[in-house]
Design a protein around this motif. Structure first.
Motif, PDB file in Angstrom:
ATOM      1  N   LEU A   1      24.233  14.798   3.369  1.00  0.00           N
ATOM      2  CA  LEU A   1      25.244  14.819   4.417  1.00  0.00           C
ATOM      3  C   LEU A   1      26.151  13.585   4.396  1.00  0.00           C
ATOM      4  O   LEU A   1      27.135  13.525   5.121  1.00  0.00           O
ATOM      5  CB  LEU A   1      24.582  14.937   5.795  1.00  0.00           C
ATOM      6  CG  LEU A   1      23.839  16.230   6.080  1.00  0.00           C
ATOM      7  CD1 LEU A   1      23.079  16.131   7.399  1.00  0.00           C
ATOM      8  CD2 LEU A   1      24.801  17.413   6.091  1.00  0.00           C
ATOM      9  N   GLY A   2      25.787  12.598   3.602  1.00  0.00           N
ATOM     10  CA  GLY A   2      26.574  11.371   3.556  1.00  0.00           C
ATOM     11  C   GLY A   2      26.405  10.508   4.794  1.00  0.00           C
ATOM     12  O   GLY A   2      27.331   9.813   5.210  1.00  0.00           O
ATOM     13  N   CYS A   3      25.217  10.555   5.397  1.00  0.00           N
ATOM     14  CA  CYS A   3      24.950   9.769   6.607  1.00  0.00           C
ATOM     15  C   CYS A   3      24.883   8.282   6.256  1.00  0.00           C
ATOM     16  O   CYS A   3      24.391   7.911   5.200  1.00  0.00           O
ATOM     17  CB  CYS A   3      23.635  10.209   7.245  1.00  0.00           C
ATOM     18  SG  CYS A   3      23.674  11.908   7.818  1.00  0.00           S
ATOM     19  N   ASP A   4      25.361   7.456   7.165  1.00  0.00           N
ATOM     20  CA  ASP A   4      25.292   6.024   6.934  1.00  0.00           C
ATOM     21  C   ASP A   4      24.321   5.318   7.879  1.00  0.00           C
ATOM     22  O   ASP A   4      24.249   4.098   7.903  1.00  0.00           O
ATOM     23  CB  ASP A   4      26.674   5.375   6.970  1.00  0.00           C
ATOM     24  CG  ASP A   4      27.553   5.859   8.103  1.00  0.00           C
ATOM     25  OD1 ASP A   4      27.021   6.471   9.042  1.00  0.00           O
ATOM     26  OD2 ASP A   4      28.763   5.639   8.034  1.00  0.00           O
ATOM     27  N   LEU A   5      23.529   6.100   8.631  1.00  0.00           N
ATOM     28  CA  LEU A   5      22.457   5.559   9.461  1.00  0.00           C
ATOM     29  C   LEU A   5      21.465   6.672   9.765  1.00  0.00           C
ATOM     30  O   LEU A   5      21.858   7.806  10.038  1.00  0.00           O
ATOM     31  CB  LEU A   5      22.999   4.993  10.780  1.00  0.00           C
ATOM     32  CG  LEU A   5      21.967   4.386  11.744  1.00  0.00           C
ATOM     33  CD1 LEU A   5      21.365   3.108  11.150  1.00  0.00           C
ATOM     34  CD2 LEU A   5      22.575   4.096  13.103  1.00  0.00           C
ATOM     35  N   ILE A   6      20.180   6.331   9.693  1.00  0.00           N
ATOM     36  CA  ILE A   6      19.103   7.242  10.105  1.00  0.00           C
ATOM     37  C   ILE A   6      18.441   6.613  11.322  1.00  0.00           C
ATOM     38  O   ILE A   6      18.106   5.423  11.302  1.00  0.00           O
ATOM     39  CB  ILE A   6      18.056   7.435   8.984  1.00  0.00           C
ATOM     40  CG1 ILE A   6      18.699   8.041   7.738  1.00  0.00           C
ATOM     41  CG2 ILE A   6      16.889   8.300   9.476  1.00  0.00           C
ATOM     42  CD1 ILE A   6      17.791   8.061   6.512  1.00  0.00           C
ATOM     43  N   VAL A   7      18.261   7.405  12.378  1.00  0.00           N
ATOM     44  CA  VAL A   7      17.592   6.916  13.589  1.00  0.00           C
ATOM     45  C   VAL A   7      16.281   7.679  13.748  1.00  0.00           C
ATOM     46  O   VAL A   7      16.263   8.909  13.720  1.00  0.00           O
ATOM     47  CB  VAL A   7      18.469   7.116  14.850  1.00  0.00           C
ATOM     48  CG1 VAL A   7      17.724   6.641  16.095  1.00  0.00           C
ATOM     49  CG2 VAL A   7      19.793   6.380  14.705  1.00  0.00           C
ATOM     50  N   MET A   8      15.188   6.933  13.899  1.00  0.00           N
ATOM     51  CA  MET A   8      13.856   7.517  14.099  1.00  0.00           C
ATOM     52  C   MET A   8      13.105   6.684  15.121  1.00  0.00           C
ATOM     53  O   MET A   8      13.437   5.523  15.340  1.00  0.00           O
ATOM     54  CB  MET A   8      13.055   7.505  12.793  1.00  0.00           C
ATOM     55  CG  MET A   8      13.640   8.311  11.675  1.00  0.00           C
ATOM     56  SD  MET A   8      12.595   8.248  10.209  1.00  0.00           S
ATOM     57  CE  MET A   8      11.193   9.235  10.765  1.00  0.00           C
ATOM     58  N   ALA A   9      12.066   7.280  15.682  1.00  0.00           N
ATOM     59  CA  ALA A   9      11.202   6.544  16.605  1.00  0.00           C
ATOM     60  C   ALA A   9       9.878   6.248  15.922  1.00  0.00           C
ATOM     61  O   ALA A   9       9.405   7.024  15.097  1.00  0.00           O
ATOM     62  CB  ALA A   9      10.965   7.354  17.871  1.00  0.00           C
ATOM     63  N   SER A  10       9.294   5.113  16.274  1.00  0.00           N
ATOM     64  CA  SER A  10       7.979   4.749  15.765  1.00  0.00           C
ATOM     65  C   SER A  10       6.945   5.186  16.786  1.00  0.00           C
ATOM     66  O   SER A  10       7.091   4.927  17.979  1.00  0.00           O
ATOM     67  CB  SER A  10       7.913   3.239  15.552  1.00  0.00           C
ATOM     68  OG  SER A  10       6.666   2.885  15.030  1.00  0.00           O
ATOM     69  N   HIS A  11       5.888   5.845  16.335  1.00  0.00           N
ATOM     70  CA  HIS A  11       4.892   6.445  17.227  1.00  0.00           C
ATOM     71  C   HIS A  11       3.751   5.505  17.574  1.00  0.00           C
ATOM     72  O   HIS A  11       3.425   4.608  16.825  1.00  0.00           O
ATOM     73  CB  HIS A  11       4.300   7.694  16.579  1.00  0.00           C
ATOM     74  CG  HIS A  11       5.234   8.840  16.591  1.00  0.00           C
ATOM     75  ND1 HIS A  11       5.222   9.786  17.558  1.00  0.00           N
ATOM     76  CD2 HIS A  11       6.246   9.171  15.762  1.00  0.00           C
ATOM     77  CE1 HIS A  11       6.173  10.662  17.322  1.00  0.00           C
ATOM     78  NE2 HIS A  11       6.811  10.308  16.234  1.00  0.00           N
ATOM     79  N   GLY A  12       3.154   5.801  18.690  1.00  0.00           N
ATOM     80  CA  GLY A  12       1.899   5.166  19.066  1.00  0.00           C
ATOM     81  C   GLY A  12       2.059   3.853  19.792  1.00  0.00           C
ATOM     82  O   GLY A  12       3.118   3.250  19.835  1.00  0.00           O
ATOM     83  N   ARG A  13       0.949   3.425  20.374  1.00  0.00           N
ATOM     84  CA  ARG A  13       0.929   2.178  21.118  1.00  0.00           C
ATOM     85  C   ARG A  13       1.128   0.992  20.190  1.00  0.00           C
ATOM     86  O   ARG A  13       1.600  -0.050  20.588  1.00  0.00           O
ATOM     87  CB  ARG A  13      -0.394   2.041  21.858  1.00  0.00           C
ATOM     88  CG  ARG A  13      -0.518   3.048  22.984  1.00  0.00           C
ATOM     89  CD  ARG A  13      -1.856   3.002  23.667  1.00  0.00           C
ATOM     90  NE  ARG A  13      -2.154   1.649  24.124  1.00  0.00           N
ATOM     91  CZ  ARG A  13      -3.383   1.172  24.225  1.00  0.00           C
ATOM     92  NH1 ARG A  13      -4.419   1.910  23.902  1.00  0.00           N
ATOM     93  NH2 ARG A  13      -3.587  -0.045  24.656  1.00  0.00           N
ATOM     94  N   ARG A  14       0.721   1.158  18.977  1.00  0.00           N
ATOM     95  CA  ARG A  14       0.883   0.084  17.999  1.00  0.00           C
ATOM     96  C   ARG A  14       1.904   0.504  16.956  1.00  0.00           C
ATOM     97  O   ARG A  14       1.610   0.578  15.769  1.00  0.00           O
ATOM     98  CB  ARG A  14      -0.457  -0.236  17.357  1.00  0.00           C
ATOM     99  CG  ARG A  14      -1.449  -0.773  18.361  1.00  0.00           C
ATOM    100  CD  ARG A  14      -2.712  -1.236  17.669  1.00  0.00           C
ATOM    101  NE  ARG A  14      -3.641  -1.740  18.647  1.00  0.00           N
ATOM    102  CZ  ARG A  14      -4.600  -1.023  19.194  1.00  0.00           C
ATOM    103  NH1 ARG A  14      -4.760   0.234  18.864  1.00  0.00           N
ATOM    104  NH2 ARG A  14      -5.412  -1.561  20.075  1.00  0.00           N
ATOM    105  N   GLY A  15       3.098   0.792  17.417  1.00  0.00           N
ATOM    106  CA  GLY A  15       4.145   1.305  16.545  1.00  0.00           C
ATOM    107  C   GLY A  15       4.460   0.412  15.358  1.00  0.00           C
ATOM    108  O   GLY A  15       4.627   0.879  14.241  1.00  0.00           O
ATOM    109  N   VAL A  16       4.517  -0.900  15.582  1.00  0.00           N
ATOM    110  CA  VAL A  16       4.824  -1.811  14.487  1.00  0.00           C
ATOM    111  C   VAL A  16       3.687  -1.804  13.470  1.00  0.00           C
ATOM    112  O   VAL A  16       3.925  -1.774  12.262  1.00  0.00           O
ATOM    113  CB  VAL A  16       5.088  -3.242  15.023  1.00  0.00           C
ATOM    114  CG1 VAL A  16       5.256  -4.220  13.882  1.00  0.00           C
ATOM    115  CG2 VAL A  16       6.311  -3.245  15.911  1.00  0.00           C
ATOM    116  N   GLY A  17       2.458  -1.780  13.948  1.00  0.00           N
ATOM    117  CA  GLY A  17       1.307  -1.710  13.038  1.00  0.00           C
ATOM    118  C   GLY A  17       1.340  -0.460  12.184  1.00  0.00           C
ATOM    119  O   GLY A  17       1.116  -0.509  10.977  1.00  0.00           O
TER     120      GLY A  17
END
Length: 148
Positions: free
Chosen positions: A109-125
């Motif tokens: 699609l030629g997108c220049d940004l993807i947006v997603m959410a990180s799951h869980g209480r320890r999303g960064v982990g």
């Protein structure tokens, strides 16, 4: 700033926050937006599990349930988009790997940004230890905005 934003969702509450954030960002910068959900193909094609062989009807029922699931999730995302005042494209993709499908769709699609959410209480982990979001970050040449 961004001409086309791809927002990935799996229908979870956390993922819906990512959808909201991505849509608000798209509206604020005036970019085209595509919301995508990836569903899995029938997992047992041509295999036997505990003596049961999948038939054509089983595969059709599975495919129909996946399509219905995707339509429900995309309908919910469209409702959020309507509230925000933006009209995204809604896409269902069927693939074994959600991360690869998201990256491939963004490239096509030629997108220049993807947006997603990180799951869980320890999303960064989870992001560091492995998740679909981590895989998208790893595979994509496109910048990925991870929302928590």
């Amino acid at each position: 700033m961004y001409s086309h934003i791809l927002v990935a969702t799996d229908g979870s509450i956390i993922s819906q926050k990512g959808v909201e954030h991505g849509l608000k960002l798209a509206k604020s910068v005036g970019s085209k937006t595509t919301i995508v959900i990836v569903t899995k193909p029938f997992p047992l094609l041509g295999t036997t599990v505990t003596g049961w062989v999948a038939g054509d009807n089983d595969i059709r029922r599975y495919d129909a349930s996946q399509k219905e699931f995707a339509e429900t999730i995309l309908g919910s995302a469209k409702q959020v988009a309507d509230e925000i005042g933006i009209a995204p494209d809604l896409v269902q993709v069927t693939a074994d790997s959600a991360a690869e499908a998201i990256v491939e769709k963004a490239q096509k699609l030629g997108c220049d940004l993807i947006v997603m959410a990180s799951h869980g209480r320890r999303g960064v982990g989870r992001l560091l230890l492995g998740s679909q979001t981590a895989k998208v970050v790893q595979y994509a040449d496109t910048p990925v905005l991870v929302v928590r």
